[in-house]
Design an enzyme around this catalytic site. Structure first.
Site, PDB file in Angstrom:
ATOM      1  N   ASP A 276     -11.874 -11.851   3.643  1.00  0.00           N
ATOM      2  CA  ASP A 276     -10.910 -10.758   3.701  1.00  0.00           C
ATOM      3  C   ASP A 276     -10.407 -10.505   5.120  1.00  0.00           C
ATOM      4  O   ASP A 276      -9.288 -10.042   5.317  1.00  0.00           O
ATOM      5  CB  ASP A 276     -11.584  -9.495   3.133  1.00  0.00           C
ATOM      6  CG  ASP A 276     -10.637  -8.322   3.039  1.00  0.00           C
ATOM      7  OD1 ASP A 276      -9.473  -8.531   2.678  1.00  0.00           O
ATOM      8  OD2 ASP A 276     -11.065  -7.191   3.331  1.00  0.00           O
TER       9      ASP A 276
ATOM     10  N   CYS B 239     -22.454 -16.648   5.514  1.00  0.00           N
ATOM     11  CA  CYS B 239     -21.481 -15.902   4.720  1.00  0.00           C
ATOM     12  C   CYS B 239     -20.580 -16.897   3.999  1.00  0.00           C
ATOM     13  O   CYS B 239     -20.931 -18.056   3.841  1.00  0.00           O
ATOM     14  CB  CYS B 239     -20.686 -14.930   5.591  1.00  0.00           C
ATOM     15  SG  CYS B 239     -19.771 -15.699   6.950  1.00  0.00           S
TER      16      CYS B 239
ATOM     17  N   CYS C 294       0.837  -1.201   0.000  1.00  0.00           N
ATOM     18  CA  CYS C 294       0.000   0.000   0.000  1.00  0.00           C
ATOM     19  C   CYS C 294       0.872   1.251   0.000  1.00  0.00           C
ATOM     20  O   CYS C 294       1.994   1.250   0.514  1.00  0.00           O
ATOM     21  CB  CYS C 294      -0.919   0.006   1.214  1.00  0.00           C
ATOM     22  SG  CYS C 294      -2.233   1.263   1.128  1.00  0.00           S
TER      23      CYS C 294
ATOM     24  N   CYS D 299     -20.915  -9.551  12.027  1.00  0.00           N
ATOM     25  CA  CYS D 299     -19.737 -10.135  11.375  1.00  0.00           C
ATOM     26  C   CYS D 299     -18.979 -11.052  12.344  1.00  0.00           C
ATOM     27  O   CYS D 299     -18.654 -10.638  13.462  1.00  0.00           O
ATOM     28  CB  CYS D 299     -18.813  -9.024  10.890  1.00  0.00           C
ATOM     29  SG  CYS D 299     -17.334  -9.649  10.059  1.00  0.00           S
TER      30      CYS D 299
ATOM     31  N   ARG E 246      -5.648   8.706   7.919  1.00  0.00           N
ATOM     32  CA  ARG E 246      -5.284   8.244   6.575  1.00  0.00           C
ATOM     33  C   ARG E 246      -4.139   9.100   6.019  1.00  0.00           C
ATOM     34  O   ARG E 246      -4.353  10.049   5.267  1.00  0.00           O
ATOM     35  CB  ARG E 246      -6.508   8.263   5.655  1.00  0.00           C
ATOM     36  CG  ARG E 246      -7.633   7.373   6.160  1.00  0.00           C
ATOM     37  CD  ARG E 246      -8.765   7.267   5.155  1.00  0.00           C
ATOM     38  NE  ARG E 246      -8.370   6.577   3.939  1.00  0.00           N
ATOM     39  CZ  ARG E 246      -8.312   5.258   3.797  1.00  0.00           C
ATOM     40  NH1 ARG E 246      -8.629   4.466   4.811  1.00  0.00           N
ATOM     41  NH2 ARG E 246      -7.965   4.718   2.649  1.00  0.00           N
TER      42      ARG E 246
ATOM     43  N   CYS F 181     -23.278  -5.091  18.996  1.00  0.00           N
ATOM     44  CA  CYS F 181     -24.681  -5.494  19.110  1.00  0.00           C
ATOM     45  C   CYS F 181     -25.573  -4.420  19.736  1.00  0.00           C
ATOM     46  O   CYS F 181     -26.603  -4.046  19.175  1.00  0.00           O
ATOM     47  CB  CYS F 181     -24.773  -6.788  19.913  1.00  0.00           C
ATOM     48  SG  CYS F 181     -26.468  -7.327  20.235  1.00  0.00           S
TER      49      CYS F 181
END
Length: 424
Positions: free
Chosen positions: A283, A267, A26, A337, A143, A356
């Site tokens: 991922d 999933c 990256c 997830c 970032r 949650c």
């Protein structure tokens, strides 16, 4: 497979390939990045032509068609270079059966985009998902590039450059602890780009068994953030902006399963193909124990249908604690997830989704209002009429109440500390 020949007739589970052509390499160093030092990758080299060809051939021959999906991800996938993607598109066109097409999505930080890149993406009909964390202050907090310089202005310029080439990027915004304090401000900053689509991705980075890092969003704050964004969208922007989570909720309310993986009952249909051909379950699970095989010796279809991958996908359903199975909002998240299920539950081995409580708070606020918007739409109301009617309804909820009265939503909080701040 010869050009123009239809694949054999058989029932096939649809899936999308998330390809990592440069692994974790990256040109930015976002402080919350989950992939930069992942065990299944490194920052050297690029996917070989042999692996690329096998990936594309397998994806096409394994697909039920007529659309074959590829998501080019990273690290930063533009570091593979334009020639790599020109070759990928040429291979796709060569291998596609008659009447089929490939859908390509480039998920990028936007830092390397220039006119040549944009012209290619436009010409080959790529969808572009671009990461930008709302406004300048929030974005530049996390970032930065590899030299630790802020990147907001360069990323904003890339969005405008894409627009000049006729590409409206999907804007991806992470929700950190800092961002969660300014939901409306973050949303409005993204709206100003007028791309028409945005999605919000919660940052949850574990720090020990049950705790998270300081940049991670906390459940209550996440719920508040989503309510702020939802109220701004519902009462002002139904006619000009789509937010992924809200669109997926509407899909579920209409009786259709969500597309978004963490909202589905099961999933496992978005496997990751790393640059060396290794294939992983997801991922967020690029770790040795979740490596299900390699493109070098096994077909992608066999890997997707393997017992290990089937079990991985089913675990989202079978690994829910009792509270999830009995929850009134289960249809919208199915336990969340799996990567963020780590809170202990009394008397059970199953773990609870970290976010949650925040999601439950959000669903309690948003679902009744979204249902009403959908009801009005079914009656033929325009989006402008729906916003006007919902605004009147919302204001009527608080008529005659003072700021210190209990909120009518039943939370037990004072009105000024609860839903009043979301009222248009």
């Amino acid at each position: 497979m010869p050009v123009g020949k239809e694949p054999p007739e058989k029932e096939r589970r649809p899936f999308a390939v998330m390809a990592k052509p440069v692994g974790s390499a990256c040109n930015m160093r976002c402080t919350y990045c989950y992939y930069l030092h992942t065990e299944g990758s490194n920052d050297k080299g690029r996917m070989s032509r042999e692996v690329l060809e096998r990936l594309i051939r397998d994806a096409i021959t394994s697909s039920p068609g007529p659309v074959v999906s590829f998501t080019w991800h990273g690290g930063e996938p533009t570091l593979a270079g334009l020639p790599f993607y020109r070759e990928a598109v040429a291979l796709q066109k060569k291998m596609l059966p008659a009447g089929w097409e490939c859908w390509n999505n480039l998920q990028t930080n936007g830092l390397a985009l220039d006119k040549e890149w944009c012209a290619f993406l436009r010409q080959e009909h790529f969808d572009v998902s671009l990461s930008i964390d709302g406004d300048r202050a929030n974005h530049d907090l996390f970032r930065k590039d590899t030299a630790q310089r802020p990147t907001y202005e360069r990323i904003a310029a890339s969005i405008r450059l894409l627009q000049q080439h006729g590409i409206e990027a999907d804007l991806l915004c992470t929700v950190t602890a800092a961002a969660s304090k300014n939901g409306k401000q973050i949303y409005r900053a993204l709206r100003e780009f007028q791309t028409g689509w945005m999605q919000f991705i919660p940052v949850v980075v574990r720090n020990g068994e049950t705790s998270v890092t300081e940049e991670s969003v906390l459940p209550e704050k996440y719920g508040t953030f989503l309510k702020e964004v939802f109220s701004e969208w519902l009462f002002h922007d139904l006619d000009r902006t789509e937010v992924q989570l809200f669109s997926e909720m509407a899909l579920v309310l209409s009786g259709t399963p969500a597309n978004l993986c963490w909202m589905r009952e099961e999933c496992g249909d978005v496997p990751v193909a790393e640059k060396d051909g290794s294939v992983y379950s997801c991922d967020h699970f690029v770790k040795p124990q979740y490596r299900i095989g390699s493109l070098q010796d096994t077909s992608l279809r066999d890997l997707v249908d393997s017992p290990a991958q089937r079990e991985f996908g089913m675990r989202k359903k079978t690994g829910q604690p009792r509270a999830c199975r009995e929850c009134e909002w289960r249809m919208f998240c199915h336990g969340g997830c799996p990567k963020d299920r780590f809170l202990p539950t009394e008397g059970e081995t199953e773990k609870q989704y970290f976010l949650c409580e925040g999601l439950k708070d959000f669903f309690a606020y948003a679902v009744p209002r979204l249902k009403e918007a959908m009801r009005l739409s079914a009656l033929g109301r325009s989006r402008q009429q729906i916003m006007e009617e919902l605004t009147l309804q919302e204001r009527a909820r608080f008529k005659g109440l003072s700021r210190n009265d209990p909120c009518p939503c039943g939370s037990g909080k004072k009105l000024k500390k609860c839903c009043l701040k979301y009222c248009p």
